[in-house]
Design a protein around this motif. Structure first.
Motif, short mmCIF file in Angstrom:
data_model
loop_
_atom_site.label_atom_id
_atom_site.label_comp_id
_atom_site.label_asym_id
_atom_site.label_seq_id
_atom_site.Cartn_x
_atom_site.Cartn_y
_atom_site.Cartn_z
N GLU A 192 0.83 -1.20 0.00
CA GLU A 192 0.00 0.00 0.00
C GLU A 192 0.86 1.25 0.00
OE1 GLU A 192 -4.29 1.16 1.91
OE2 GLU A 192 -2.89 -0.01 3.12
N SER A 193 1.95 1.24 0.78
CA SER A 193 2.84 2.40 0.84
C SER A 193 3.62 2.57 -0.46
CB SER A 193 3.81 2.27 2.02
OG SER A 193 4.74 1.22 1.81
N TYR B 258 2.64 1.50 -3.63
CA TYR B 258 1.81 1.81 -4.79
C TYR B 258 0.87 2.99 -4.57
CZ TYR B 258 3.37 -2.16 -7.50
OH TYR B 258 4.13 -3.03 -8.24
N LYS B 259 0.64 3.33 -3.30
CA LYS B 259 -0.22 4.47 -2.99
C LYS B 259 -1.58 4.37 -3.68
CE LYS B 259 3.72 7.50 -2.10
NZ LYS B 259 4.66 6.37 -2.02
N LYS B 260 -2.13 3.17 -3.61
CA LYS B 260 -3.45 2.88 -4.14
C LYS B 260 -4.31 2.25 -3.06
CE LYS B 260 -2.55 3.78 -8.57
NZ LYS B 260 -3.32 4.67 -9.44
#
Length: 383
Positions: A226-227, A229-231
């Protein structure tokens, strides 16, 4: 009444990928107001339709696989051909883009759920107002190690973890032989995008990511993804199989019921696209013989294994007989079956007589074995 949510699903043409998409489709379609259009090619249509027969709100739609030089007719999954043909299959899938565009324009679904091999999906979905959601069938730890953006800064060194990799992980490096195998993901074939480029592009341009895992299993790796790809990350859980559909064929049921003890039978199966060498087949079967336990071994061959001109199962049965150890059939008669071809694996695994599962350690296979309470014997065959 709440408006219906319509999804399109388009998995990569490998049954190790198609099956998790089917599991997800079943779970999603069980929700009120949900309908799904499942895309595949004509050759895969009958089997997928059968596997989704209990999901009336899922319709299976066939698309035509375009011709690609070097890809023989009838090669519609990775199990049908050689590894080199799998690369050509990616090119053929890329050429389905106009058909998928036309279908999305016609159907106007709310979202399309797609895979690493379809890096072009967001570019055709977004102008139509269709959300593009990437579904990864791989474990979070595999994704975190191999296909995060930070991997680019490692100068091709696949033996070390990428920057920011979870410090609490038991993995800090891998042996050189594994690192050499991992280097495949950066290889471009005939100018096509590499696996890494496809994967990162798919996620970079997506609206969200679905991961086949849960916090309890892979929390640190999910947070890391998550960190990176920031999605938004949506967790599907391990897509644990639903109770198996349909009865086991009578010949399997009768054979299993011959053995008095529950959980005594070994099921040995390596998925739809993992194939053993002749020596490995002999060693495996001799090992099963030495256990003294009843067993069934499911051993398959790619369509390109010397019988391209014959689509019948008989050719593979003859091939298998030639690979058996001398005198093997007579020695294990009555307690051992060696089979080639498709089987109802879930029904076999959940049968009370089956207690051992020898498999290739594929993520979906492991989940099936765990769900049905089998003791696992893992023989990893693919990186």
């Amino acid at each position: 009444m709440e408006a219906e949510l319509h999804l399109v699903m388009y998995p990569w043409l490998a049954f190790g990928h198609i099956i998790p998409f089917i599991h997800l489709a079943r779970k999603l379609s069980a929700q009120p107001g949900m309908s799904i259009t499942f895309l595949t090619t004509a050759g895969n249509l009958p089997r997928i339709t059968d596997l989704l027969s209990d999901s009336p709100t899922v319709s299976v739609h066939s698309i035509q696989l375009p011709h690609v030089d070097g890809l023989p007719p009838g090669i519609e999954t990775t199990a049908d051909g050689t590894p080199a043909m799998a690369e050509l299959l990616k090119r053929a899938v890329d050429l389905t883009q106009p058909q998928v565009t036309e279908l999305l324009t016609l159907l106007r679904p709310h979202a399309i759920i797609y895979e690493f091999s379809h890096q072009w999906v967001p570019s055709i979905a977004r102008p139509l107002g269709v959300k593009a959601i990437n579904f990864s069938v791989f474990s979070s730890i595999s994704m975190a190690y191999l296909v995060v953006p930070s991997r680019r800064s490692c100068s091709g060194d696949m033996s070390k973890t990428p920057p920011g990799f979870p410090a609490e992980s038991s993995i800090s490096s891998v042996p050189n032989y594994q690192a050499n195998d991992f280097a495949y993901i950066f290889k471009s074939f005939d100018g096509m995008p590499s696996v890494y480029d496809r994967f990162v592009s798919c996620i970079d341009t997506s609206d969200a990511i679905i991961i086949k895992s849960c916090v309890e299993m892979e929390g640190p790796y999910i947070n890391y993804l998550e960190s990176e790809y920031k999605k938004p990350v949506l967790l599907a859980g391990p897509t644990v199989p639903e109770p198996a559909i349909g009865d086991l064929e009578s010949h399997w049921e009768e054979w299993l019921e011959r053995f008095p003890e529950d959980s005594s039978v070994i099921l040995c199966s390596f998925g739809s696209e993992t194939f053993l060498s002749d020596d490995s087949i002999k060693e495996l079967l001799l090992g099963l013989e030495m256990t003294g336990l009843p067993f069934t071994a499911v051993l398959n061959f790619p369509k390109s294994s010397g019988h391209e001109d014959c689509n019948c199962a008989h050719s593979h049965e003859e091939m298998l007989k030639q690979k058996l150890p001398e005198g093997f059939e007579e020695r294990v008669k009555g307690r051992g079956i060696v089979h080639t071809g498709w089987v109802r694996q879930q029904q076999l695994l959940q049968h009370r007589k089956v207690g051992w599962y020898v498999c290739h350690a594929g993520f979906s296979s492991l989940m099936e074995g765990i769900v049905y309470g089998c003791r696992l014997v893992m023989l990893p065959l693919l990186e």
